[in-house]
Design a protein around this motif. Structure first.
Motif, short mmCIF file in Angstrom:
data_model
loop_
_atom_site.label_atom_id
_atom_site.label_comp_id
_atom_site.label_asym_id
_atom_site.label_seq_id
_atom_site.Cartn_x
_atom_site.Cartn_y
_atom_site.Cartn_z
N PRO A 1 114.47 61.33 64.39
CA PRO A 1 113.98 59.90 64.63
C PRO A 1 113.71 58.99 63.70
O PRO A 1 113.66 59.37 62.45
CB PRO A 1 112.48 60.31 65.26
CG PRO A 1 112.67 61.93 65.43
CD PRO A 1 113.37 62.30 64.31
N PHE A 2 114.01 57.79 63.90
CA PHE A 2 113.83 56.45 62.70
C PHE A 2 112.51 56.14 62.65
O PHE A 2 112.15 55.83 61.34
CB PHE A 2 114.63 55.53 63.16
CG PHE A 2 114.27 54.73 64.13
CD1 PHE A 2 113.36 53.60 64.19
CD2 PHE A 2 114.52 54.80 65.48
CE1 PHE A 2 112.74 52.62 65.10
CE2 PHE A 2 114.09 54.09 66.68
CZ PHE A 2 113.18 53.02 66.13
N GLY A 3 111.50 56.27 63.54
CA GLY A 3 110.05 55.74 63.48
C GLY A 3 109.05 56.61 62.72
O GLY A 3 109.49 58.04 62.50
N GLN A 4 108.03 56.08 62.07
CA GLN A 4 107.19 56.89 61.49
C GLN A 4 106.41 57.70 62.40
O GLN A 4 106.22 57.34 63.70
CB GLN A 4 106.11 55.94 60.60
CG GLN A 4 106.89 55.16 59.57
CD GLN A 4 105.71 54.28 59.14
OE1 GLN A 4 104.61 54.58 58.67
NE2 GLN A 4 105.65 52.96 59.03
N PRO A 5 105.79 58.86 62.08
CA PRO A 5 105.27 59.68 62.99
C PRO A 5 104.02 58.90 63.65
O PRO A 5 103.08 58.34 63.07
CB PRO A 5 104.50 60.80 62.11
CG PRO A 5 105.51 60.82 61.11
CD PRO A 5 105.87 59.48 60.84
N VAL B 1 91.78 60.75 71.76
CA VAL B 1 92.53 61.92 71.00
C VAL B 1 93.85 61.88 71.80
O VAL B 1 94.15 61.60 72.62
CB VAL B 1 91.81 63.04 71.04
CG1 VAL B 1 90.51 63.18 70.31
CG2 VAL B 1 91.74 63.72 72.24
N PRO B 2 94.91 62.05 70.79
CA PRO B 2 96.35 61.88 71.02
C PRO B 2 96.71 62.97 72.32
O PRO B 2 95.93 64.05 72.45
CB PRO B 2 97.18 62.13 70.05
CG PRO B 2 96.23 61.99 68.86
CD PRO B 2 94.86 61.95 69.17
N ILE B 3 97.66 62.37 73.14
CA ILE B 3 98.07 63.32 74.32
C ILE B 3 99.43 63.66 74.22
O ILE B 3 100.04 64.84 74.86
CB ILE B 3 97.76 62.44 75.70
CG1 ILE B 3 98.68 61.26 75.61
CG2 ILE B 3 96.45 62.22 75.93
CD1 ILE B 3 99.18 60.83 77.14
N ALA B 4 100.22 63.08 73.23
CA ALA B 4 101.85 63.52 72.98
C ALA B 4 102.18 62.81 71.83
O ALA B 4 101.68 61.82 71.44
CB ALA B 4 102.26 63.26 74.12
N ASP B 5 103.01 63.20 71.24
CA ASP B 5 104.02 62.55 70.14
C ASP B 5 104.72 61.24 70.73
O ASP B 5 104.91 61.21 71.78
CB ASP B 5 104.97 63.57 69.84
CG ASP B 5 105.92 63.00 68.71
OD1 ASP B 5 105.49 62.12 67.86
OD2 ASP B 5 106.96 63.33 68.53
N ALA B 6 104.64 60.32 69.91
CA ALA B 6 104.99 58.93 70.41
C ALA B 6 106.19 58.52 69.32
O ALA B 6 106.42 57.32 69.39
CB ALA B 6 104.03 57.84 70.41
N THR B 7 106.69 59.29 68.46
CA THR B 7 107.61 58.78 67.27
C THR B 7 108.85 58.15 67.87
O THR B 7 109.57 58.67 68.82
CB THR B 7 107.94 59.88 66.38
OG1 THR B 7 106.72 60.65 65.85
CG2 THR B 7 108.97 59.51 65.23
N ALA B 8 109.27 56.98 67.44
CA ALA B 8 110.44 56.41 67.94
C ALA B 8 111.58 57.10 67.45
O ALA B 8 111.73 57.36 66.46
CB ALA B 8 110.04 54.83 67.41
N PHE C 1 113.08 48.19 61.69
CA PHE C 1 114.20 49.07 61.27
C PHE C 1 115.36 48.33 61.22
O PHE C 1 115.97 48.29 60.24
CB PHE C 1 114.27 50.45 62.28
CG PHE C 1 115.36 51.22 61.76
CD1 PHE C 1 115.24 52.13 60.67
CD2 PHE C 1 116.42 51.38 62.70
CE1 PHE C 1 116.14 53.02 60.52
CE2 PHE C 1 117.47 52.27 62.23
CZ PHE C 1 117.57 53.37 61.20
N ALA C 2 115.78 47.63 62.29
CA ALA C 2 117.01 47.03 62.43
C ALA C 2 117.21 45.80 61.29
O ALA C 2 118.19 45.81 60.51
CB ALA C 2 117.49 46.25 63.75
N ALA C 3 116.11 45.41 60.99
CA ALA C 3 116.12 44.29 60.09
C ALA C 3 116.45 44.76 58.60
O ALA C 3 117.12 43.93 57.59
CB ALA C 3 114.63 43.43 59.78
N LYS C 4 116.43 46.11 58.12
CA LYS C 4 116.88 46.50 56.94
C LYS C 4 118.33 47.11 57.08
O LYS C 4 118.82 47.41 55.86
CB LYS C 4 115.79 47.81 56.79
CG LYS C 4 114.45 47.52 56.79
CD LYS C 4 113.51 48.53 56.51
CE LYS C 4 111.93 48.18 56.41
NZ LYS C 4 111.15 49.41 56.24
N LEU C 5 119.00 47.04 58.05
CA LEU C 5 120.45 47.54 58.12
C LEU C 5 121.31 46.44 57.67
O LEU C 5 120.99 45.15 57.54
CB LEU C 5 120.71 47.80 59.67
CG LEU C 5 119.81 49.10 60.08
CD1 LEU C 5 120.21 49.26 61.42
CD2 LEU C 5 119.92 50.51 59.23
#
Length: 259
Positions: free
Chosen positions: A201-205, A102-109, A146-150
């Motif tokens: 944050p730019f990443g998905q949760p 089970v998750p131990i912490a948030d990892a959003t980029a 993410f960068a590929a869409k910039l």
């Protein structure tokens, strides 16, 4: 049927062997603050505090190996230890190969810049710039997507560990660093004169978990039961406040990965 039964028996034996020897062997890279820190040879951090509490619930001692990140998951597969306590981002591909806790912490980029850099005010502002991150992490892979869409290309520099990325950021050799939001918030809090986190944050949760070998379901069930007990009795909250300065509610089951 015989082969299947043998595999199940082997999986059950991992937890039985841990109980028999009275020790859970773990591994991580101790260069990932605030989760894993080597302070003059003393292991500290979120994972140290949490795995100690989990092992206590399981009635066993715990030992810790310090390995380069790129060696941790291969070492787990080679049965050099029982459990990877390096925070591993839950992804669809990794779930095919490993058993996740089970998750131990948030990892959003997210991204971090130099504190005095007014040219980057939002994640999209890294277009045309150079960003560093740790090789082999999902955060770097999310950065590339993410960068590929910039509108302008982003140069992605990959490092052995995040400390090297942060050093180059402070020295002006790169424009930003990528990591999980909790890691960057900790780094920025330690050096607020040098660094600032770029929000949102730019990443998905996403979430961090520990991982075991895919066959070790019985072991992971025991790990999960202990983590949930540690959450329920308030120990998890105390660890979060100690290292993050705040508490965060986490899923009580392994979530379906978004990446």
């Amino acid at each position: 049927a015989l082969i299947g039964g043998t595999r199940l028996a082997f999986a059950d034996d991992t937890l039985a062997e841990i109980k028999k020897r009275g020790e859970l062997t773990t591994a991580t890279e101790m260069q990932f603050p605030p989760f894993d820190i080597s302070d003059n040879g003393v292991y500290k951090g979120v994972d140290r505090d949490l795995v100690d509490a989990v092992a206590k619930e399981m009635g066993v001692k715990v030992s810790y190996l310090d390995l380069p990140w790129t060696s941790v998951l291969p070492g787990l597969e080679a049965k050099k230890f029982d459990l990877c306590i390096a925070p591993v981002t839950i992804t669809k591909e990794r779930m095919k190969r490993y058993a996740f806790s089970v998750p131990i912490a948030d990892a959003t980029a997210a991204l971090m810049k130099r504190a005095n850099d007014a040219s980057i005010m939002k994640p999209e502002d890294i277009a045309g710039k150079t960003v560093g991150g740790q090789k082999g992490t999902s955060q770097v892979e999310q950065l590339k997507a993410f960068a590929a869409k910039l509108p302008k290309p982003v140069e992605v520099k990959e490092y052995v560990d995040n400390n090297q990325s942060y050093a180059d950021l402070a020295a002006g050799r790169i424009d930003a660093s990528v990591n999980s939001l909790p890691n960057l918030q900790y780094a920025a809090a330690q050096r607020s004169d040098a660094f600032a986190v770029i929000l949102p944050p730019f990443g998905q949760p996403t979430y961090f978990s520990w991982v075991a070998r895919l066959d070790d379901k019985t072991l992971m069930d025991a790990i999960n039961a202990a983590i949930l007990k540690v959450e329920a009795d308030g120990t998890m909250g105390e660890i979060q406040k100690k290292w993050f300065g705040q508490t965060t509610d986490l899923p009580k089951t392994v979530p379906e990965p978004s990446i």
